[in-house]
Write a protein that holds these residues in place. Structure first.
Motif, PDB file in Angstrom:
ATOM      1  N   THR A  24     -51.041  44.308 -57.146  1.00  0.00           N
ATOM      2  CA  THR A  24     -50.379  42.981 -56.758  1.00  0.00           C
ATOM      3  C   THR A  24     -49.087  42.555 -57.285  1.00  0.00           C
ATOM      4  OG1 THR A  24     -51.690  41.872 -58.525  1.00  0.00           O
ATOM      5  CG2 THR A  24     -52.724  41.916 -56.511  1.00  0.00           C
ATOM      6  N   ARG A  25     -48.576  43.768 -58.047  1.00  0.00           N
ATOM      7  CA  ARG A  25     -47.181  43.502 -58.647  1.00  0.00           C
ATOM      8  C   ARG A  25     -46.197  42.972 -57.624  1.00  0.00           C
ATOM      9  NH1 ARG A  25     -44.370  48.313 -58.088  1.00  0.00           N
ATOM     10  NH2 ARG A  25     -42.723  47.737 -59.693  1.00  0.00           N
ATOM     11  N   MET A  26     -45.060  42.447 -57.835  1.00  0.00           N
ATOM     12  CA  MET A  26     -43.948  42.091 -57.008  1.00  0.00           C
ATOM     13  C   MET A  26     -43.318  43.342 -56.572  1.00  0.00           C
ATOM     14  SD  MET A  26     -44.248  38.855 -56.798  1.00  0.00           S
ATOM     15  CE  MET A  26     -42.124  38.288 -56.146  1.00  0.00           C
ATOM     16  N   PRO A  27     -42.839  43.366 -55.351  1.00  0.00           N
ATOM     17  CA  PRO A  27     -42.081  44.438 -54.968  1.00  0.00           C
ATOM     18  C   PRO A  27     -40.508  44.507 -55.556  1.00  0.00           C
ATOM     19  CG  PRO A  27     -42.036  42.598 -53.261  1.00  0.00           C
ATOM     20  CD  PRO A  27     -42.952  42.255 -54.316  1.00  0.00           C
ATOM     21  N   ASP A  28     -39.868  45.842 -55.635  1.00  0.00           N
ATOM     22  CA  ASP A  28     -38.830  45.810 -56.451  1.00  0.00           C
ATOM     23  C   ASP A  28     -37.650  45.257 -55.528  1.00  0.00           C
ATOM     24  OD1 ASP A  28     -39.970  47.184 -58.655  1.00  0.00           O
ATOM     25  OD2 ASP A  28     -39.679  48.977 -57.816  1.00  0.00           O
ATOM     26  N   HIS A  29     -37.743  45.252 -54.158  1.00  0.00           N
ATOM     27  CA  HIS A  29     -36.872  44.838 -53.316  1.00  0.00           C
ATOM     28  C   HIS A  29     -37.246  43.719 -52.643  1.00  0.00           C
ATOM     29  CE1 HIS A  29     -34.324  48.234 -54.251  1.00  0.00           C
ATOM     30  NE2 HIS A  29     -35.530  49.036 -54.277  1.00  0.00           N
ATOM     31  N   ARG A  30     -36.690  42.547 -52.874  1.00  0.00           N
ATOM     32  CA  ARG A  30     -37.152  41.606 -51.856  1.00  0.00           C
ATOM     33  C   ARG A  30     -35.789  40.801 -51.250  1.00  0.00           C
ATOM     34  NH1 ARG A  30     -41.609  38.490 -52.401  1.00  0.00           N
ATOM     35  NH2 ARG A  30     -41.435  36.570 -51.360  1.00  0.00           N
ATOM     36  N   ILE A  31     -35.689  40.892 -50.093  1.00  0.00           N
ATOM     37  CA  ILE A  31     -34.548  40.377 -49.219  1.00  0.00           C
ATOM     38  C   ILE A  31     -34.613  39.032 -48.921  1.00  0.00           C
ATOM     39  CG2 ILE A  31     -33.184  40.708 -46.916  1.00  0.00           C
ATOM     40  CD1 ILE A  31     -32.770  43.129 -48.757  1.00  0.00           C
ATOM     41  N   ALA A  32     -33.488  38.380 -49.280  1.00  0.00           N
ATOM     42  CA  ALA A  32     -33.257  36.923 -48.944  1.00  0.00           C
ATOM     43  C   ALA A  32     -32.102  36.969 -48.052  1.00  0.00           C
ATOM     44  CB  ALA A  32     -33.175  36.095 -49.982  1.00  0.00           C
ATOM     45  N   ILE A  33     -32.055  36.078 -46.914  1.00  0.00           N
ATOM     46  CA  ILE A  33     -30.721  35.731 -46.080  1.00  0.00           C
ATOM     47  C   ILE A  33     -30.174  34.741 -46.370  1.00  0.00           C
ATOM     48  CG2 ILE A  33     -30.181  35.738 -43.800  1.00  0.00           C
ATOM     49  CD1 ILE A  33     -31.628  38.203 -44.307  1.00  0.00           C
ATOM     50  N   SER A  34     -29.013  34.764 -46.935  1.00  0.00           N
ATOM     51  CA  SER A  34     -28.177  33.514 -47.188  1.00  0.00           C
ATOM     52  C   SER A  34     -27.298  33.086 -46.205  1.00  0.00           C
ATOM     53  CB  SER A  34     -27.320  33.684 -48.522  1.00  0.00           C
ATOM     54  OG  SER A  34     -28.161  34.100 -49.713  1.00  0.00           O
ATOM     55  N   GLU A  35     -26.862  31.908 -46.110  1.00  0.00           N
ATOM     56  CA  GLU A  35     -25.844  31.324 -45.097  1.00  0.00           C
ATOM     57  C   GLU A  35     -24.893  30.726 -45.744  1.00  0.00           C
ATOM     58  OE1 GLU A  35     -27.569  30.094 -41.313  1.00  0.00           O
ATOM     59  OE2 GLU A  35     -29.471  30.237 -42.056  1.00  0.00           O
ATOM     60  N   ARG A  36     -23.777  31.110 -45.104  1.00  0.00           N
ATOM     61  CA  ARG A  36     -22.520  30.224 -45.768  1.00  0.00           C
ATOM     62  C   ARG A  36     -21.479  30.067 -44.426  1.00  0.00           C
ATOM     63  NH1 ARG A  36     -19.788  32.878 -50.813  1.00  0.00           N
ATOM     64  NH2 ARG A  36     -21.887  32.386 -51.454  1.00  0.00           N
ATOM     65  N   GLY A  37     -21.563  28.600 -44.148  1.00  0.00           N
ATOM     66  CA  GLY A  37     -20.703  28.171 -43.001  1.00  0.00           C
ATOM     67  C   GLY A  37     -21.465  28.896 -41.774  1.00  0.00           C
ATOM     68  N   SER A  38     -20.707  29.858 -40.776  1.00  0.00           N
ATOM     69  CA  SER A  38     -21.127  30.479 -39.763  1.00  0.00           C
ATOM     70  C   SER A  38     -21.429  31.834 -40.071  1.00  0.00           C
ATOM     71  CB  SER A  38     -20.390  30.322 -38.597  1.00  0.00           C
ATOM     72  OG  SER A  38     -19.326  30.923 -38.980  1.00  0.00           O
ATOM     73  N   PHE A  39     -21.523  32.014 -41.302  1.00  0.00           N
ATOM     74  CA  PHE A  39     -21.839  33.423 -41.751  1.00  0.00           C
ATOM     75  C   PHE A  39     -23.091  33.706 -42.368  1.00  0.00           C
ATOM     76  CE2 PHE A  39     -17.186  33.555 -41.229  1.00  0.00           C
ATOM     77  CZ  PHE A  39     -16.971  34.690 -40.816  1.00  0.00           C
ATOM     78  N   ALA A  40     -23.810  35.103 -42.254  1.00  0.00           N
ATOM     79  CA  ALA A  40     -24.944  35.113 -42.930  1.00  0.00           C
ATOM     80  C   ALA A  40     -25.038  36.463 -43.622  1.00  0.00           C
ATOM     81  CB  ALA A  40     -26.134  35.128 -41.910  1.00  0.00           C
ATOM     82  N   PHE A  41     -25.651  36.749 -44.714  1.00  0.00           N
ATOM     83  CA  PHE A  41     -25.643  37.994 -45.245  1.00  0.00           C
ATOM     84  C   PHE A  41     -27.102  38.261 -45.945  1.00  0.00           C
ATOM     85  CE2 PHE A  41     -24.569  36.260 -49.489  1.00  0.00           C
ATOM     86  CZ  PHE A  41     -23.936  35.076 -49.456  1.00  0.00           C
ATOM     87  N   ALA A  42     -27.411  39.475 -46.299  1.00  0.00           N
ATOM     88  CA  ALA A  42     -28.494  39.785 -46.910  1.00  0.00           C
ATOM     89  C   ALA A  42     -28.316  40.122 -48.376  1.00  0.00           C
ATOM     90  CB  ALA A  42     -29.251  40.803 -46.360  1.00  0.00           C
ATOM     91  N   THR A  43     -29.173  39.646 -49.026  1.00  0.00           N
ATOM     92  CA  THR A  43     -29.226  39.802 -50.780  1.00  0.00           C
ATOM     93  C   THR A  43     -30.444  40.289 -51.044  1.00  0.00           C
ATOM     94  OG1 THR A  43     -29.585  37.600 -51.348  1.00  0.00           O
ATOM     95  CG2 THR A  43     -27.298  38.182 -51.246  1.00  0.00           C
ATOM     96  N   CYS A  44     -30.483  41.244 -51.919  1.00  0.00           N
ATOM     97  CA  CYS A  44     -31.807  41.775 -52.404  1.00  0.00           C
ATOM     98  C   CYS A  44     -31.883  41.301 -54.032  1.00  0.00           C
ATOM     99  CB  CYS A  44     -31.874  43.199 -52.322  1.00  0.00           C
ATOM    100  SG  CYS A  44     -33.478  43.984 -52.877  1.00  0.00           S
ATOM    101  N   SER A  45     -33.248  41.386 -54.452  1.00  0.00           N
ATOM    102  CA  SER A  45     -33.322  41.223 -55.906  1.00  0.00           C
ATOM    103  C   SER A  45     -32.790  42.252 -56.806  1.00  0.00           C
ATOM    104  CB  SER A  45     -35.006  40.731 -56.076  1.00  0.00           C
ATOM    105  OG  SER A  45     -35.677  41.941 -55.676  1.00  0.00           O
ATOM    106  N   CYS A  46     -32.749  43.406 -56.113  1.00  0.00           N
ATOM    107  CA  CYS A  46     -32.173  44.480 -57.081  1.00  0.00           C
ATOM    108  C   CYS A  46     -30.739  44.568 -57.292  1.00  0.00           C
ATOM    109  CB  CYS A  46     -32.608  45.898 -56.448  1.00  0.00           C
ATOM    110  SG  CYS A  46     -31.610  46.253 -54.883  1.00  0.00           S
TER     111      CYS A  46
END
Ligand code: ZN
Length: 64
Positions: free
Chosen positions: A12-34
């Motif tokens: 049940t441990r957390m995955p090493d890679h967790r993606i979050a989608i961030s938005e800034r204005g009309s742009f979006a980008f993916a960031t990972c916990s790693c």
């Protein structure tokens, strides 16, 4: 009814890679916990797909 996935002890441990989608204005980008991140995109869907690609290359993880 209990319909969640069975969670065996020790898996049940957390995955090493967790993606979050961030938005800034009309742009979006993916960031990972790693620490990985994708360039800003105009398409949120593209940013999400790039995040999924990172997970595939890294051996698994999740997208928020
Ligand atoms: Zn990662």
């Amino acid at each position: 009814m209990h319909s969640e996935l069975p969670a065996a002890p020790g898996t049940t441990r957390m995955p090493d890679h967790r993606i979050a989608i961030s938005e800034r204005g009309s742009f979006a980008f993916a960031t990972c916990s790693c620490g990985w991140y994708a360039p800003a995109r105009r398409s949120r869907d593209l940013a999400r797909r790039e995040g999924a690609g990172h997970l595939a290359e890294s051996g698994g993880g999740e997208i928020d």
